[in-house]
Design an enzyme around this catalytic site. Structure first.
Site, PDB file in Angstrom:
ATOM      1  N   ASN A 155       0.829  -1.213   0.000  1.00 33.24           N
ATOM      2  CA  ASN A 155       0.000   0.000   0.000  1.00 33.24           C
ATOM      3  C   ASN A 155       0.865   1.265   0.000  1.00 33.24           C
ATOM      4  O   ASN A 155       0.586   2.232  -0.725  1.00 33.24           O
ATOM      5  CB  ASN A 155      -0.919   0.000   1.217  1.00 33.24           C
ATOM      6  CG  ASN A 155      -2.114  -0.919   1.039  1.00 33.24           C
ATOM      7  OD1 ASN A 155      -2.545  -1.166  -0.083  1.00 33.24           O
ATOM      8  ND2 ASN A 155      -2.637  -1.433   2.141  1.00 33.24           N
TER       9      ASN A 155
ATOM     10  N   GLU B 244      -5.869  -7.511   5.475  1.00 35.64           N
ATOM     11  CA  GLU B 244      -5.232  -8.451   4.550  1.00 35.64           C
ATOM     12  C   GLU B 244      -5.234  -9.870   5.110  1.00 35.64           C
ATOM     13  O   GLU B 244      -4.528 -10.747   4.626  1.00 35.64           O
ATOM     14  CB  GLU B 244      -3.783  -8.015   4.287  1.00 35.64           C
ATOM     15  CG  GLU B 244      -2.824  -8.169   5.452  1.00 35.64           C
ATOM     16  CD  GLU B 244      -2.858  -6.987   6.412  1.00 35.64           C
ATOM     17  OE1 GLU B 244      -1.930  -6.866   7.219  1.00 35.64           O
ATOM     18  OE2 GLU B 244      -3.823  -6.177   6.352  1.00 35.64           O
TER      19      GLU B 244
ATOM     20  N   ASP C   5      -5.805  -3.006  -3.133  1.00 33.41           N
ATOM     21  CA  ASP C   5      -7.141  -3.563  -3.378  1.00 33.41           C
ATOM     22  C   ASP C   5      -7.108  -4.572  -4.508  1.00 33.41           C
ATOM     23  O   ASP C   5      -7.803  -5.612  -4.457  1.00 33.41           O
ATOM     24  CB  ASP C   5      -8.116  -2.431  -3.710  1.00 33.41           C
ATOM     25  CG  ASP C   5      -8.433  -1.568  -2.489  1.00 33.41           C
ATOM     26  OD1 ASP C   5      -8.103  -2.012  -1.356  1.00 33.41           O
ATOM     27  OD2 ASP C   5      -8.998  -0.482  -2.670  1.00 33.41           O
TER      28      ASP C   5
END
Length: 401
Positions: free
Chosen positions: A270, A305, A279
């Site tokens: 991220n 996650e 995503d």
């Protein structure tokens, strides 16, 4: 008999006494035997007391209602050895058995029920009972509410009240039936008018219901499904896990395993490539996990996650081998379409500890195995505190261990 000595002893030991009516003889050797053969005396009832008040015993006594204590005095008529007299008595109508022998000359009774009674007493000497009985008959009067006429009056009154109640109820039911008939007729007319109105609105309501049903299914899916990956969410997984754990302990199934899966260094993905890239990675993992549903497994996004796998009716070694193949598949998946420099690995922890008190503890144990895999360097599967090898021979060895 007017001179001394007035007695003489014979050669056989017999004693002769001069009396005004002639000679009387006594053989001393037979005196004790004579005492042993004394005849039982006659009996007489001397007195009857009711709550401390004397009552005449010459005629059948009538005892007032509510009497609490009766005392009956009696005596055996024998002047010779009166201290050897035994008595036994019974009260016919109360107890037909004779009382234990006693030398007391009174009998006591308390709180007798209304009705006729006959007191019988018998005397005896040396275990021999006389044939003569002394009896006393008396009658304990009932209260007015204990009499037959009062019981009959109560029954008759109850019957009359029941008859009056039934007649009143029948009349009331008839009135209600007439009222209801009029009410039904009025409401029937009103219902006809309302039915015509409802038929018009019915189609609109059906359309509304169809829309609500569609929305309800959508809400239900949203409540139990992760919107990003299409997998089950944590709520749905916990429900299925609880049912599976309960079935196992109810002996409806024999095996159960659970796995916790985490994407390695997901925060770095991220931070380095953006949240959109993260995503996309979650969607790829979710697509791969959805394929497990064909094998009867349940995969869920547990949070962020982290994912959870339910192996219902799978053993721990079987689940470990399947998770190792899943790890290899994710490791070899090409993600160049997301980002050219992107490679993703996963770590998995597995538990088959069905001896734990509840399914939450079992999930926590799988989480502990996951942390072992992370501390060992990530990109690996841990089961029973050890890494899982991809070879079936190694897994068989671990299972045997």
């Amino acid at each position: 008999g007017g001179s001394t000595p007035a007695a003489s002893r014979g050669p056989d030991g017999e004693l002769w006494f001069a009396t005004s009516r002639g000679a009387a003889t006594v053989l001393p050797s037979q005196v004790d035997q004579a005492r042993l053969t004394v005849r039982p005396p006659s009996m007489v009832i001397e007195a009857l007391e009711v709550d401390g008040t004397p009552v005449d015993v010459t005629e059948r006594a009538r005892i007032v209602p509510g009497t609490r204590h009766l005392e009956i005095a009696f005596a055996g008529l024998m002047l010779r050895a009166p201290d050897r007299i035994d008595y036994r008595y019974r009260l016919i109508g109360y107890d037909d058995e004779w009382s234990a022998p006693t030398r007391l000359r009174t009998a006591h009774y308390t709180n007798l029920d209304p009705g006729p009674y006959e007191f019988q007493v018998q005397a005896g000497v040396g275990g021999a009972w006389g044939e003569e009985l002394a009896t006393l008959a008396f009658h304990v009067e009932p209260h007015f509410y204990e009499t037959r006429w009062f019981s009959g009056l109560v029954v008759a009154t109850a019957f009359v009240l029941l008859w009056v109640g039934v007649r009143w109820r029948v009349a009331d039911l008839r009135r209600r039936a007439q009222f209801l008939a009029r009410e039904i007729a009025d409401r029937t007319r009103a219902l006809r008018d309302r039915t015509r109105q409802l038929e018009i609105a019915n189609e609109e309501k059906l359309d509304l219901l169809r829309e609500l049903e569609r929305q309800s299914r959508a809400f239900e899916r949203q409540a139990r499904e992760d919107a990003l990956t299409g997998l089950a969410n944590r709520r749905r997984f916990d429900e299925r896990m609880a049912r599976a754990f309960k079935s196992l302990h109810n002996m409806e199934s024999t095996k159960l395993a659970v796995a916790m899966l985490d994407i390695d260094h997901f925060k770095r993905i991220n931070d380095t490539h953006s949240h959109q890239t993260g995503d996309a990675v979650l969607k790829v993992i979710g697509k791969e996990l959805r394929r497990l549903e064909a094998e009867g497994l349940l995969a869920a996004r547990y949070g962020g996650e982290e994912f959870a796998l339910l192996f219902d009716n799978w053993s721990g070694p079987e689940a470990a081998r399947r998770c190792e193949r899943l790890r290899q598949t994710i490791e070899s998946t090409v993600l160049g379409f997301i980002h050219p420099d992107l490679q993703v690995t996963i770590s998995i922890g597995i538990s088959d500890r069905t001896d734990l008190p509840n399914h939450e503890k079992m999930i926590s144990d799988a989480d502990d195995q996951l942390y072992l895999a992370k501390r060992a360097g990530r990109n690996r599967v841990y089961f029973d505190g050890r890494p899982v090898d991809s070879g079936p021979e190694e897994m068989a060895t671990q299972s045997a261990d």
